[in-house]
Write a protein that holds these residues in place. Structure first.
Motif, PDB file in Angstrom:
ATOM      1  N   LYS A   7       0.846  -1.189   0.000  1.00 38.72           N
ATOM      2  CA  LYS A   7       0.000   0.000   0.000  1.00 38.72           C
ATOM      3  C   LYS A   7       0.888   1.248   0.000  1.00 38.72           C
ATOM      4  CE  LYS A   7      -3.979  -2.004   2.449  1.00 38.72           C
ATOM      5  NZ  LYS A   7      -4.907  -1.909   1.302  1.00 38.72           N
ATOM      6  N   PRO A   8       0.441   2.292  -0.746  1.00 40.98           N
ATOM      7  CA  PRO A   8       1.189   3.568  -0.684  1.00 40.98           C
ATOM      8  C   PRO A   8       0.823   4.344   0.584  1.00 40.98           C
ATOM      9  CG  PRO A   8      -0.638   3.767  -2.211  1.00 40.98           C
ATOM     10  CD  PRO A   8      -0.644   2.341  -1.732  1.00 40.98           C
ATOM     11  N   GLY A  11      -3.181   4.340   1.402  1.00 34.98           N
ATOM     12  CA  GLY A  11      -4.103   4.248   0.282  1.00 34.98           C
ATOM     13  C   GLY A  11      -4.073   2.846  -0.315  1.00 34.98           C
ATOM     14  N   THR A  12      -4.515   2.764  -1.555  1.00 30.24           N
ATOM     15  CA  THR A  12      -4.533   1.493  -2.294  1.00 30.24           C
ATOM     16  C   THR A  12      -3.829   1.689  -3.628  1.00 30.24           C
ATOM     17  OG1 THR A  12      -6.681   1.997  -3.259  1.00 30.24           O
ATOM     18  CG2 THR A  12      -6.656   0.700  -1.201  1.00 30.24           C
ATOM     19  N   CYS A  13      -3.318   0.592  -4.120  1.00 33.43           N
ATOM     20  CA  CYS A  13      -2.655   0.638  -5.430  1.00 33.43           C
ATOM     21  C   CYS A  13      -3.720   0.716  -6.514  1.00 33.43           C
ATOM     22  CB  CYS A  13      -1.797  -0.599  -5.630  1.00 33.43           C
ATOM     23  SG  CYS A  13      -0.412  -0.755  -4.495  1.00 33.43           S
ATOM     24  N   CYS A  49       1.385  -0.327  -8.782  1.00 31.87           N
ATOM     25  CA  CYS A  49       1.106   0.548  -7.645  1.00 31.87           C
ATOM     26  C   CYS A  49       1.828   1.894  -7.856  1.00 31.87           C
ATOM     27  CB  CYS A  49       1.562  -0.106  -6.344  1.00 31.87           C
ATOM     28  SG  CYS A  49       0.881   0.663  -4.858  1.00 31.87           S
ATOM     29  N   SER A  50       1.294   2.660  -8.828  1.00 31.36           N
ATOM     30  CA  SER A  50       1.886   3.956  -9.183  1.00 31.36           C
ATOM     31  C   SER A  50       0.855   5.054  -8.943  1.00 31.36           C
ATOM     32  CB  SER A  50       2.316   3.956 -10.654  1.00 31.36           C
ATOM     33  OG  SER A  50       2.840   5.210 -11.015  1.00 31.36           O
ATOM     34  N   VAL A  51       1.287   6.114  -8.247  1.00 29.63           N
ATOM     35  CA  VAL A  51       0.403   7.251  -7.922  1.00 29.63           C
ATOM     36  C   VAL A  51       1.057   8.528  -8.476  1.00 29.63           C
ATOM     37  CG1 VAL A  51      -0.701   8.576  -6.096  1.00 29.63           C
ATOM     38  CG2 VAL A  51      -0.367   6.087  -5.822  1.00 29.63           C
ATOM     39  N   SER A  52       0.243   9.340  -9.161  1.00 29.15           N
ATOM     40  CA  SER A  52       0.778  10.576  -9.764  1.00 29.15           C
ATOM     41  C   SER A  52      -0.133  11.769  -9.436  1.00 29.15           C
ATOM     42  CB  SER A  52       0.890  10.410 -11.283  1.00 29.15           C
ATOM     43  OG  SER A  52      -0.373  10.198 -11.850  1.00 29.15           O
TER      44      SER A  52
END
Length: 300
Positions: A216-217, A224-226, A251-254
């Motif tokens: 998880k991030p 959060g969640t991926c 699992c990338s967040v931008s």
């Protein structure tokens, strides 16, 4: 001239070169055998046998002698056979007596056979491959017990992380699964305003292990969640001494990470663990990146 026969005396004289036949016991008569036609006496004293009758008498004597010889020839082998039959019958009766009384008759052994017969060594079991015993006869050898160890499976594929812009813990962290260690990792490239989250798992044991993994991030302390893998990775197979990498791409967040501190979190549970059990597993946190509002990423 012959002397007249007297009681209790024997007259052994033969007439005119004739042959005298003396019977066993009783009175003795002068039985003379003459060539046919001689006309001499051949019977009892004073009895004259005609020439025709003498021939028949001679023939009768020859026949009697021949029959007597044949009877003797037949009688001798018959007597021998009867003696042999009697001996065999006696042996059979003697051999049958131990069986009737319940005793066991010993078997005669030839001395020469006992002396020359080689002794037979006791049969030894043959051995096959890997020391397995092979039965040469009788009761068959038992089959080897099936292996009770776990069935080996194909390891789950993964790709190592790049070395640039990736921050992981400086040491391996313990997990809730024995012989599985972890290093949570975070990737943040300056100017992108994005971050990727993942974990490395190492099998430090001697056997293949199957685990369930959750990543998880964490953005400014919020979990959060991926986006592409909200649930845990299940049935992750790791061979002994090998390392498995979760996917950064899943699992990338931008965008929303600008102005925040970001880092990766991970939990590891057993193969059949439920979501609740995964959530209760030991938590591991990776190194963090501070991302400025302009997107610059700096390791914390």
């Amino acid at each position: 001239m012959s002397t007249p026969d007297q009681p209790g005396s024997q007259n052994n004289a033969a007439h005119d070169g004739g042959v005298q036949n003396i019977a066993q016991g009783g009175n003795v008569y002068n039985l003379n055998v003459y060539p046919p036609g001689s006309g001499e006496s051949g019977g009892a004293p004073g009895e004259t046998i005609p020439s025709g009758q003498r021939g028949r008498a001679l023939s009768g004597r020859k026949l009697a002698l021949a029959v007597g010889g044949a009877v003797a020839v037949i009688a001798v082998p018959t007597t021998i056979l009867a003696m042999q039959y009697g001996l065999l019958r006696t042996e059979n009766v003697d051999s049958a007596r131990p069986a009737e009384s319940g005793a066991v008759s010993p078997t005669p052994t030839s001395p020469s056979a006992s002396a020359t017969a080689p002794s037979t060594p006791p049969a030894s079991p043959n051995t096959g491959n890997a020391g397995q015993t092979v039965s040469t006869g009788g009761t068959p050898a038992p089959a080897p017990a099936p292996s009770t160890g776990p069935t080996r499976r194909s390891a789950t594929a993964s790709s190592p992380y790049p070395s640039k812009d990736v921050a992981c813990t400086t040491r391996w962290l313990p997990t809730s699964v024995i012989n599985i260690d972890m290093q949570p990792c975070t990737q943040a490239a300056s100017g992108t305003g994005a971050a990727q989250f993942g974990v490395m798992l190492r099998n430090a044991g001697a056997t293949q292990l199957v685990v369930t993994v959750s990543v998880k991030p964490v953005v400014s302390g919020d979990y959060g969640t991926c986006p592409l893998h909200a649930g845990p990775w299940r049935q992750v197979v790791i061979d002994p001494g090998k390392v498995w990498y979760s996917s950064f791409a899943d699992c990338s967040v931008s965008g929303s990470v600008k102005g925040h501190r970001v880092q990766s979190s991970a939990r590891v549970a057993g193969e059949s663990a439920s979501d609740t059990e995964v959530g209760d597993a030991r938590l591991g946190l990776g190194r963090a990146f501070d991302i400025s509002t302009n997107g610059t990423a700096t390791p914390a």
